[in-house]
Design a protein around this motif. Structure first.
Motif, mmCIF file in Angstrom:
data_model
loop_
_atom_site.group_PDB
_atom_site.id
_atom_site.type_symbol
_atom_site.label_atom_id
_atom_site.label_comp_id
_atom_site.label_asym_id
_atom_site.label_seq_id
_atom_site.Cartn_x
_atom_site.Cartn_y
_atom_site.Cartn_z
ATOM 1 N N ARG A 85 65.690 45.357 51.472
ATOM 2 C CA ARG A 85 66.823 44.817 52.214
ATOM 3 C C ARG A 85 66.775 43.299 52.305
ATOM 4 O O ARG A 85 67.704 42.699 52.804
ATOM 5 C CB ARG A 85 66.808 45.341 53.652
ATOM 6 C CG ARG A 85 67.169 46.755 53.798
ATOM 7 C CD ARG A 85 67.295 47.042 55.271
ATOM 8 N NE ARG A 85 67.331 48.477 55.496
ATOM 9 C CZ ARG A 85 67.266 49.023 56.679
ATOM 10 N NH1 ARG A 85 67.151 48.265 57.737
ATOM 11 N NH2 ARG A 85 67.319 50.323 56.804
ATOM 12 N N ASP A 99 69.947 53.331 48.783
ATOM 13 C CA ASP A 99 68.563 53.786 48.638
ATOM 14 C C ASP A 99 68.553 55.030 47.757
ATOM 15 O O ASP A 99 68.798 56.144 48.224
ATOM 16 C CB ASP A 99 67.969 54.087 50.011
ATOM 17 C CG ASP A 99 66.486 54.369 49.953
ATOM 18 O OD1 ASP A 99 65.920 54.378 48.837
ATOM 19 O OD2 ASP A 99 65.880 54.584 51.013
ATOM 20 N N LYS A 131 71.751 45.188 53.956
ATOM 21 C CA LYS A 131 72.161 46.238 53.024
ATOM 22 C C LYS A 131 70.965 46.656 52.175
ATOM 23 O O LYS A 131 70.237 45.821 51.657
ATOM 24 C CB LYS A 131 73.266 45.740 52.090
ATOM 25 C CG LYS A 131 74.433 45.102 52.783
ATOM 26 C CD LYS A 131 75.416 46.132 53.230
ATOM 27 C CE LYS A 131 76.655 45.409 53.715
ATOM 28 N NZ LYS A 131 77.462 46.124 54.608
ATOM 29 N N THR A 132 70.794 47.943 51.981
ATOM 30 C CA THR A 132 69.689 48.446 51.177
ATOM 31 C C THR A 132 70.087 48.464 49.707
ATOM 32 O O THR A 132 71.175 48.911 49.356
ATOM 33 C CB THR A 132 69.298 49.869 51.613
ATOM 34 O OG1 THR A 132 68.980 49.848 53.007
ATOM 35 C CG2 THR A 132 68.107 50.372 50.832
#
Length: 114
Positions: free
Chosen positions: A45, A93, A51-52
Motif C-alpha cells: 500500500r 490484493d 490503495k492495495t
C-alpha cells in the motif's frame, strides 16, 4: 507577431546522431525463459494513498512480453494494472491468484512480504 523566429522551442544548437538517438543509449534486455526467472509477488500500500496493489518483481523479459503477461493477468483478476520499470502492478490484493497463474505459466514464483 512578426518577429521572424519561427519555432523557437525546436531550436537545436548541436546534435551528433540525428533526430532520435534513444536506441543508442538503451541497454539490451536479456530474455530468459519462464523456468529460469525468480519472480516475487507482494501486496503493498506504500505510496498509493491506502490503495492495495499487487506488485510482481524480478522479471527479466522484454517489454512486449511483459505487456502480454499483464494483459493476461488483468483479464484473469478482472481488474486494472500496468507495467512500471520491469515490474507488473495489478490493482487490488490478488497474491494467491497471481501466484497460481504464474506457476501454471512456468515461472518460479513466490509470495514475498507479509
Amino acid at each position: 507577431m512578426a518577429s521572424g523566429k519561427g519555432n523557437s522551442d525546436k531550436r537545436i544548437v548541436y546534435q551528433e546522431f540525428g533526430n532520435d538517438n534513444s536506441a543508442a543509449f538503451e541497454r539490451p534486455t536479456q530474455e530468459l525463459p519462464p523456468q529460469q526467472q525468480n519472480v516475487r509477488v507482494q501486496a503493498t500500500r506504500s505510496g498509493r494513498k491506502g490503495k492495495t496493489v499487487t506488485v510482481i518483481t524480478g522479471f527479466q523479459a522484454k517489454p512486449e512480453t511483459l505487456a502480454d503477461l499483464v494483459k493476461q493477468l488483468k483479464a484473469q483478476c478482472g481488474t486494472g494494472g500496468t507495467v512500471k520499470d520491469n515490474d507488473i502492478e495489478i490493482q487490488g490484493d490478488h497474491k494467491q491468484k497471481i501466484l497460481d497463474i504464474l506457476i501454471k505459466l512456468g515461472y518460479k514464483a513466490k509470495i514475498s512480504g507479509g
